[in-house]
Write a protein that holds these residues in place. Sequence first.
Motif, short mmCIF file in Angstrom:
data_model
loop_
_atom_site.label_atom_id
_atom_site.label_comp_id
_atom_site.label_asym_id
_atom_site.label_seq_id
_atom_site.Cartn_x
_atom_site.Cartn_y
_atom_site.Cartn_z
N THR A 60 0.83 -1.20 0.00
CA THR A 60 0.00 0.00 0.00
C THR A 60 0.87 1.26 0.00
OG1 THR A 60 -1.56 -1.23 1.30
CG2 THR A 60 -1.91 1.14 1.16
N SER A 61 1.94 1.24 0.81
CA SER A 61 2.73 2.46 0.91
C SER A 61 3.50 2.74 -0.38
CB SER A 61 3.68 2.42 2.10
OG SER A 61 4.46 1.26 2.05
N SER A 73 2.37 2.05 -3.46
CA SER A 73 1.39 2.63 -4.37
C SER A 73 0.97 4.02 -3.90
CB SER A 73 0.17 1.72 -4.51
OG SER A 73 -0.47 1.60 -3.27
N THR A 74 0.99 4.21 -2.58
CA THR A 74 0.67 5.53 -2.04
C THR A 74 1.66 6.57 -2.52
OG1 THR A 74 -0.35 4.62 -0.09
CG2 THR A 74 0.52 6.83 0.10
N LYS A 90 3.54 6.47 -5.19
CA LYS A 90 3.35 6.71 -6.62
C LYS A 90 2.12 7.58 -6.85
CE LYS A 90 5.45 2.60 -8.69
NZ LYS A 90 5.16 1.30 -9.31
N LEU A 91 1.09 7.27 -6.09
CA LEU A 91 -0.16 8.00 -6.24
C LEU A 91 0.03 9.49 -5.92
CD1 LEU A 91 -3.52 6.54 -5.17
CD2 LEU A 91 -3.01 8.86 -4.52
N GLN A 92 0.79 9.75 -4.86
CA GLN A 92 1.03 11.14 -4.49
C GLN A 92 1.84 11.86 -5.58
OE1 GLN A 92 2.75 10.46 -0.61
NE2 GLN A 92 0.94 11.33 0.34
N MET A 112 1.90 11.11 -8.70
CA MET A 112 1.03 11.29 -9.87
C MET A 112 0.10 12.50 -9.66
SD MET A 112 0.51 10.22 -12.86
CE MET A 112 1.41 8.67 -12.86
N LEU A 113 -0.40 12.65 -8.45
CA LEU A 113 -1.26 13.80 -8.16
C LEU A 113 -0.49 15.10 -8.34
CD1 LEU A 113 -4.11 14.61 -7.22
CD2 LEU A 113 -3.27 14.57 -4.88
#
Lengths: 254, 266
Positions: A16-17, A19-20, A22-24, A26-27
Amino acid sequence: MKRKFPMNNNQQTTETSVSTEKLQRMLELILIPTLFFTIIGSFHIHFMLTAGDWDFWLDWKDREWWITISPVMAITFCSALQFFFWKNFRLPIGATFAIMALLLGEWVVRISGFHLWSNYPINLVTPATFLAGALVLDAILLLTRSMLLTAIFGGSLFALTFFPSNWAWLAAYHVPIEFHGQVMTAADLIGFEYIRTGTPEYIRIIERGTLRTFGQHSVAVSSFFSAFLCILVYAMWWFVGKAFATVAYIKERI
Amino acid sequence: METQNDNNNAVSNPGLKKAKYYLLHGPRLALCMAITLAIYLFAIWYQFSYAHLYGLDAHDPVFDTYWMTWFYTEITLEILVATCLWGYLWITRDRNINDITPNEEIRRYFSFALYLAMYAWTLYWGVSYFTEQDGAWHQVVTRDTSFTPSHIMIFYLSFPMYIITGVATLLYAHTRLPLYQQEGISLSHVILVTGPFMILPNVGLNEWGHAFWFMEEFFAAPLHWGFVILGWCGLALCGVHLQIVRRVVAILNDMEEKNEKKVSNE
């Protein structure tokens, strides 16, 4: 946004961390260009409708008005964005970010609109640069970590570096020329040669008053007056930036 | 396209999750940006081709053929686009907005950010490119109408385009994101949309002034300062960004805590 999430007890990053993270990122990749294009629009319309005429035309870049007005109008968004980036993300890039946005917006139209469409030579419509002042402003905020000190020293230097940083490309056009018995600069002559029906000569605001012959140091006097104004405007726009970066909600119907 | 079923599929489908499920609307944004760019490049080509030829005298019948036809066409198309886009966002609204998974809420924030990106893109063309390009025309050519070749592109094409997109961001936020249902209307978001929107009504003052007493073009004239103040409202995007970042980080923190508890229980 910059925060990294903790690892688990085995010192291994969980799925989870990862992907977290990467997600941040990407945002950020969406939000930062979004802000950049919005600032191109907002800053550009602000600047072109307050100091634009002096910035559009070579023969408006004089020793008084251009030097006095341009830095004062340009430091506004630098200050507001410094508040946003520094206070929320500890990033000392607000001024450079703003100036890069402004310059990109200006250059695109100078080439496409003024040069290719209206057929003016690009050296008649070259925009002024503020990059030196913006870098100094960001560096001083980083070193002092203080709005007040940045306003005093950064604001002053933003104005004082404006004329010298533009002088490299502008000097050649301030060479005096005698033409039909009149003494004028090369910039004046280029302006006279390329007719602007919508902006006749009586609208051109340059070299007025007694300052133009006052001890032959009109550039210095104009720059220091601009520095004084930049200190005040920087401080004001810090709070303008704060007001616009407010997270607030309205419960009532509007 | 935005139904709850599709969204749940996106979240539960491991393939989509692996392929960055939160960027579900990324290709759609890229397509919209490309279409907008194509429209504006075509508009600029049209100006380059016909403004000096047929756009100098508004009393010439050929002016009507080349410029007023374009004007009526763009106004009609804008009404159609606004009706379709706003209608779509309203009709497909989520009626159980407070009953969504964290993954789905994150995906919606990404979609919201993409809508804002589209707004920024159209805003750039409207208040940066075409506004200064208006100077490249009117500081050169004396006006004899409010519908000049530059005005037809700036006031009646690029401004309505960003207004349509801006209102769409408001509709998206209030029909998809639980935060705005629970907390109320975002002040910075309203400023971000209504400020630049008011630039269009301010054209009324501009044209009145230019027709009444000031036919020349001095860009820094006080007549234009209404545009300046309304342009400042673009800074409100900073507030909207903070709202997005704080909410997404809060959701991720919750997810992280749950994940840690799960790992420690195992």
